[in-house]
Design a protein around this motif. Structure first.
Motif, PDB file in Angstrom:
ATOM      1  N   VAL A  35       0.847  -1.199   0.000  1.00 61.01           N
ATOM      2  CA  VAL A  35       0.000   0.000   0.000  1.00 61.01           C
ATOM      3  C   VAL A  35       0.883   1.251   0.000  1.00 61.01           C
ATOM      4  N   GLY A  36       0.584   2.160  -0.909  1.00 61.44           N
ATOM      5  CA  GLY A  36       1.224   3.475  -0.906  1.00 61.44           C
ATOM      6  C   GLY A  36       2.644   3.517  -1.423  1.00 61.44           C
ATOM      7  N   SER A  37       3.116   2.450  -2.054  1.00 63.26           N
ATOM      8  CA  SER A  37       4.526   2.431  -2.498  1.00 63.26           C
ATOM      9  C   SER A  37       4.759   3.309  -3.727  1.00 63.26           C
ATOM     10  N   GLY A  38       3.675   3.646  -4.439  1.00 62.70           N
ATOM     11  CA  GLY A  38       3.824   4.498  -5.625  1.00 62.70           C
ATOM     12  C   GLY A  38       3.409   3.817  -6.916  1.00 62.70           C
ATOM     13  N   LYS A  39       2.507   2.851  -6.835  1.00 57.14           N
ATOM     14  CA  LYS A  39       2.049   2.142  -8.040  1.00 57.14           C
ATOM     15  C   LYS A  39       1.295   3.099  -8.975  1.00 57.14           C
ATOM     16  N   THR A  40       0.314   3.829  -8.419  1.00 57.36           N
ATOM     17  CA  THR A  40      -0.472   4.729  -9.271  1.00 57.36           C
ATOM     18  C   THR A  40       0.415   5.835  -9.832  1.00 57.36           C
ATOM     19  N   ALA A  41       1.309   6.333  -9.002  1.00 56.68           N
ATOM     20  CA  ALA A  41       2.222   7.388  -9.477  1.00 56.68           C
ATOM     21  C   ALA A  41       3.128   6.851 -10.589  1.00 56.68           C
ATOM     22  N   THR A  42       3.522   5.588 -10.497  1.00 57.17           N
ATOM     23  CA  THR A  42       4.347   4.983 -11.559  1.00 57.17           C
ATOM     24  C   THR A  42       3.524   4.792 -12.828  1.00 57.17           C
ATOM     25  N   GLU A  67     -10.752   5.148  -6.416  1.00 58.84           N
ATOM     26  CA  GLU A  67      -9.826   6.228  -6.056  1.00 58.84           C
ATOM     27  C   GLU A  67      -8.665   6.367  -7.049  1.00 58.84           C
ATOM     28  N   ASP A  68      -8.011   5.266  -7.379  1.00 62.77           N
ATOM     29  CA  ASP A  68      -6.818   5.348  -8.231  1.00 62.77           C
ATOM     30  C   ASP A  68      -7.185   5.775  -9.647  1.00 62.77           C
ATOM     31  N   ALA A  69      -8.289   5.212 -10.169  1.00 61.24           N
ATOM     32  CA  ALA A  69      -8.732   5.620 -11.508  1.00 61.24           C
ATOM     33  C   ALA A  69      -9.096   7.101 -11.497  1.00 61.24           C
ATOM     34  N   VAL A 122      -2.004  -2.849 -15.671  1.00 60.46           N
ATOM     35  CA  VAL A 122      -2.998  -3.285 -14.682  1.00 60.46           C
ATOM     36  C   VAL A 122      -2.413  -3.047 -13.303  1.00 60.46           C
ATOM     37  N   GLU A 123      -2.978  -2.084 -12.558  1.00 60.68           N
ATOM     38  CA  GLU A 123      -2.473  -1.820 -11.204  1.00 60.68           C
ATOM     39  C   GLU A 123      -3.276  -2.613 -10.192  1.00 60.68           C
ATOM     40  N   SER A 124      -2.580  -3.389  -9.392  1.00 58.28           N
ATOM     41  CA  SER A 124      -3.232  -4.110  -8.295  1.00 58.28           C
ATOM     42  C   SER A 124      -3.549  -3.137  -7.170  1.00 58.28           C
ATOM     43  N   GLY A 125      -4.532  -3.470  -6.361  1.00 58.58           N
ATOM     44  CA  GLY A 125      -4.716  -2.748  -5.109  1.00 58.58           C
ATOM     45  C   GLY A 125      -3.482  -2.974  -4.250  1.00 58.58           C
ATOM     46  N   GLY A 126      -3.197  -2.045  -3.344  1.00 57.26           N
ATOM     47  CA  GLY A 126      -2.041  -2.200  -2.456  1.00 57.26           C
ATOM     48  C   GLY A 126      -2.196  -3.449  -1.603  1.00 57.26           C
ATOM     49  N   ASP A 127      -1.109  -4.200  -1.489  1.00 56.15           N
ATOM     50  CA  ASP A 127      -1.227  -5.476  -0.772  1.00 56.15           C
ATOM     51  C   ASP A 127       0.026  -5.698   0.064  1.00 56.15           C
ATOM     52  N   VAL A 169      12.305   0.249  -6.847  1.00 54.55           N
ATOM     53  CA  VAL A 169      12.458   0.758  -5.480  1.00 54.55           C
ATOM     54  C   VAL A 169      12.214   2.262  -5.567  1.00 54.55           C
ATOM     55  N   ASN A 170      11.048   2.690  -5.115  1.00 56.14           N
ATOM     56  CA  ASN A 170      10.577   4.062  -5.352  1.00 56.14           C
ATOM     57  C   ASN A 170      10.867   4.968  -4.144  1.00 56.14           C
ATOM     58  N   LYS A 171      10.686   6.257  -4.366  1.00 50.77           N
ATOM     59  CA  LYS A 171      10.824   7.299  -3.336  1.00 50.77           C
ATOM     60  C   LYS A 171      12.254   7.410  -2.810  1.00 50.77           C
ATOM     61  N   THR A 172      13.216   7.279  -3.709  1.00 50.09           N
ATOM     62  CA  THR A 172      14.613   7.393  -3.260  1.00 50.09           C
ATOM     63  C   THR A 172      14.896   8.779  -2.673  1.00 50.09           C
ATOM     64  N   ASP A 173      14.084   9.771  -3.063  1.00 49.32           N
ATOM     65  CA  ASP A 173      14.265  11.122  -2.490  1.00 49.32           C
ATOM     66  C   ASP A 173      14.039  11.132  -0.993  1.00 49.32           C
ATOM     67  N   LEU A 174      13.283  10.152  -0.472  1.00 51.17           N
ATOM     68  CA  LEU A 174      12.988  10.130   0.971  1.00 51.17           C
ATOM     69  C   LEU A 174      14.067   9.423   1.791  1.00 51.17           C
ATOM     70  N   SER A 202      12.731   7.913  -8.248  1.00 50.99           N
ATOM     71  CA  SER A 202      12.101   8.968  -7.458  1.00 50.99           C
ATOM     72  C   SER A 202      11.172   9.737  -8.362  1.00 50.99           C
ATOM     73  N   LEU A 203       9.885   9.633  -8.084  1.00 53.54           N
ATOM     74  CA  LEU A 203       8.943  10.357  -8.930  1.00 53.54           C
ATOM     75  C   LEU A 203       8.942  11.834  -8.581  1.00 53.54           C
ATOM     76  N   ARG A 204       9.448  12.181  -7.412  1.00 56.68           N
ATOM     77  CA  ARG A 204       9.616  13.602  -7.076  1.00 56.68           C
ATOM     78  C   ARG A 204      10.729  14.213  -7.922  1.00 56.68           C
ATOM     79  N   GLY A 205      11.840  13.480  -7.999  1.00 54.06           N
ATOM     80  CA  GLY A 205      12.977  14.004  -8.740  1.00 54.06           C
ATOM     81  C   GLY A 205      12.963  13.637 -10.213  1.00 54.06           C
TER      82      GLY A 205
HETATM   83  N1  LIG Z   1       8.400  11.638  -1.977  1.00 56.16           N
HETATM   84  C1  LIG Z   1       7.863  10.827  -2.882  1.00 56.16           C
HETATM   85  N2  LIG Z   1       6.548  10.558  -2.822  1.00 56.16           N
HETATM   86  C2  LIG Z   1       6.028   9.735  -3.750  1.00 56.16           C
HETATM   87  C3  LIG Z   1       6.821   9.147  -4.769  1.00 56.16           C
HETATM   88  N3  LIG Z   1       6.005   8.346  -5.525  1.00 56.16           N
HETATM   89  C4  LIG Z   1       4.786   8.444  -4.998  1.00 56.16           C
HETATM   90  N4  LIG Z   1       4.776   9.284  -3.931  1.00 56.16           N
HETATM   91  C5  LIG Z   1       3.641   9.664  -3.079  1.00 56.16           C
HETATM   92  O1  LIG Z   1       3.287   8.514  -2.307  1.00 56.16           O
HETATM   93  C6  LIG Z   1       1.889   8.486  -2.090  1.00 56.16           C
HETATM   94  C7  LIG Z   1       1.317   7.158  -2.536  1.00 56.16           C
HETATM   95  O2  LIG Z   1       1.502   7.044  -3.944  1.00 56.16           O
HETATM   96  P1  LIG Z   1       0.522   6.164  -4.837  1.00 56.16           P
HETATM   97  O3  LIG Z   1       1.037   6.210  -6.230  1.00 56.16           O
HETATM   98  O4  LIG Z   1      -0.889   6.556  -4.606  1.00 56.16           O
HETATM   99  O5  LIG Z   1       0.782   4.743  -4.190  1.00 56.16           O
HETATM  100  P2  LIG Z   1       0.037   3.362  -4.525  1.00 56.16           P
HETATM  101  O6  LIG Z   1       1.059   2.301  -4.404  1.00 56.16           O
HETATM  102  O7  LIG Z   1      -0.684   3.475  -5.809  1.00 56.16           O
HETATM  103  O8  LIG Z   1      -1.005   3.281  -3.320  1.00 56.16           O
HETATM  104  P3  LIG Z   1      -2.248   2.239  -3.162  1.00 56.16           P
HETATM  105  O9  LIG Z   1      -2.842   2.065  -4.521  1.00 56.16           O
HETATM  106  O10 LIG Z   1      -3.166   2.915  -2.196  1.00 56.16           O
HETATM  107  O11 LIG Z   1      -1.653   0.989  -2.616  1.00 56.16           O
HETATM  108  C8  LIG Z   1       1.303   9.684  -2.851  1.00 56.16           C
HETATM  109  O12 LIG Z   1       1.130  10.729  -1.932  1.00 56.16           O
HETATM  110  C9  LIG Z   1       2.387   9.997  -3.868  1.00 56.16           C
HETATM  111  O13 LIG Z   1       2.403  11.365  -4.254  1.00 56.16           O
HETATM  112  C10 LIG Z   1       8.209   9.446  -4.817  1.00 56.16           C
HETATM  113  O14 LIG Z   1       8.995   8.968  -5.647  1.00 56.16           O
HETATM  114  N5  LIG Z   1       8.675  10.282  -3.829  1.00 56.16           N
END
Ligand SMILES: Nc1nc2c(ncn2[C@@H]2O[C@H](COP(=O)(O)OP(=O)(O)OP(=O)(O)O)[C@@H](O)[C@H]2O)c(=O)[nH]1
Ligand SMILES: [Mg+2]
Length: 225
Positions: A35-42, A67-69, A122-127, A169-174, A202-205
């Motif tokens: 959950v929240g790892s950044g699947k939708t953002a990817t 929500e994700d759609a 195809v994005e899975s729900g967070g698991d 491996v996402n969010k390396t900025d953190l 890093s989707l931020r960077g």
């Molecule tokens: N700092 C930072 N935040 C990120 C990055 N990628 C995603 N996020 C944030 O992380 C949060 C979760 O991102 P999502 O893409 O919704 O994650 P998800 O895996 O789709 O979440 P679920 O579908 O709920 O499991 C959001 O607030 C994004 O903006 C990144 O590379 N860096």
């Protein structure tokens, strides 16, 4: 960042790779992960990177919502008719591994309504770390973890980390803020994955997205070869 090498070679063309009319169906790539790892953002980043060159569509899975759609629609990453939501109503892995009927219907509907398509994400729900896609649903899978989940995640393994066709491996900025050791994560991931590729993103960077998009292009080239 770094894209590993080797085993991302041509996938065998599965028996159902063609539609009843004989044309090749879209390559289906699953994105799973905690959950929240950044699947939708990817998914959003891939759509932006690839939409000018490919005909693509997205299926999202959420347990109780769309929500994700809705996020992808708000961000206008694709025209609305190319984004479809499945409400799983149960554990996300059930809908991508055990009873894939709702997802299969969604991908087939997209092919019928907006096809021909090159690619369906195809994005899975967070698991959790055990979630994987049925090979009857997707042709390749990306597992997305993030550095804030703990730098021991690659070492803990599980089928997503060890066997996904690509590990992101996402969010390396953190990393500096949560005390995650990226070098250790990289070494552990390489050890767990026996040559399968890993991208640090890093989707931020904006780092790493080009590597993930390049990997998708490679899979597609193998699919259409
Ligand atoms: N700092 C930072 N935040 C990120 C990055 N990628 C995603 N996020 C944030 O992380 C949060 C979760 O991102 P999502 O893409 O919704 O994650 P998800 O895996 O789709 O979440 P679920 O579908 O709920 O499991 C959001 O607030 C994004 O903006 C990144 O590379 N860096
Ligand atoms: Mg999501």
């Amino acid at each position: 960042m770094h894209l590993g090498h080797t085993h991302d070679g041509p996938a065998a063309v599965s028996a159902d790779a063609r539609r009843p009319d004989g044309t090749r169906r879209a390559l289906r790539v699953g994105l799973g992960g905690p959950v929240g790892s950044g699947k939708t953002a990817t998914v959003a980043a891939l759509c932006r990177a690839l939409r000018a060159e490919l005909s693509l569509a997205v299926v999202t899975n959420d347990i109780y919502t769309r929500e994700d759609a809705e996020f992808l629609l708000r961000e206008a990453v694709l025209p609305p008719e190319r984004i479809s939501a499945v409400e799983t109503g149960a554990c996300p892995h059930t809908a991508i591994r055990d009873d894939i009927s709702a997802n299969l219907e969604a991908v087939e509907d997209l092919e019928d309504t907006v096809g021909p398509l090159d690619l369906i994400l195809v994005e899975s729900g967070g698991d959790n770390l055990t979630a994987t896609f049925s090979k009857g649903l997707v042709d390749a899978q990306i597992f997305v973890i993030d550095v804030a989940g703990g730098d021991d995640i690659p070492r803990k393994g599980g089928p997503g980390v060890t066997t996904a066709d690509l590990l992101v491996v996402n969010k390396t900025d953190l990393a500096p803020y949560v005390g995650s050791d990226l070098a250790r994560m990289s070494a552990d991931a390489r050890e767990q994955r026996a040559g399968l590729p890993v991208v640090f993103q890093s989707l931020r960077g904006g780092d790493g997205v080009a590597d993930v998009a390049a990997w998708v292009r490679g899979r597609l080239a193998a699919w259409t070869a």
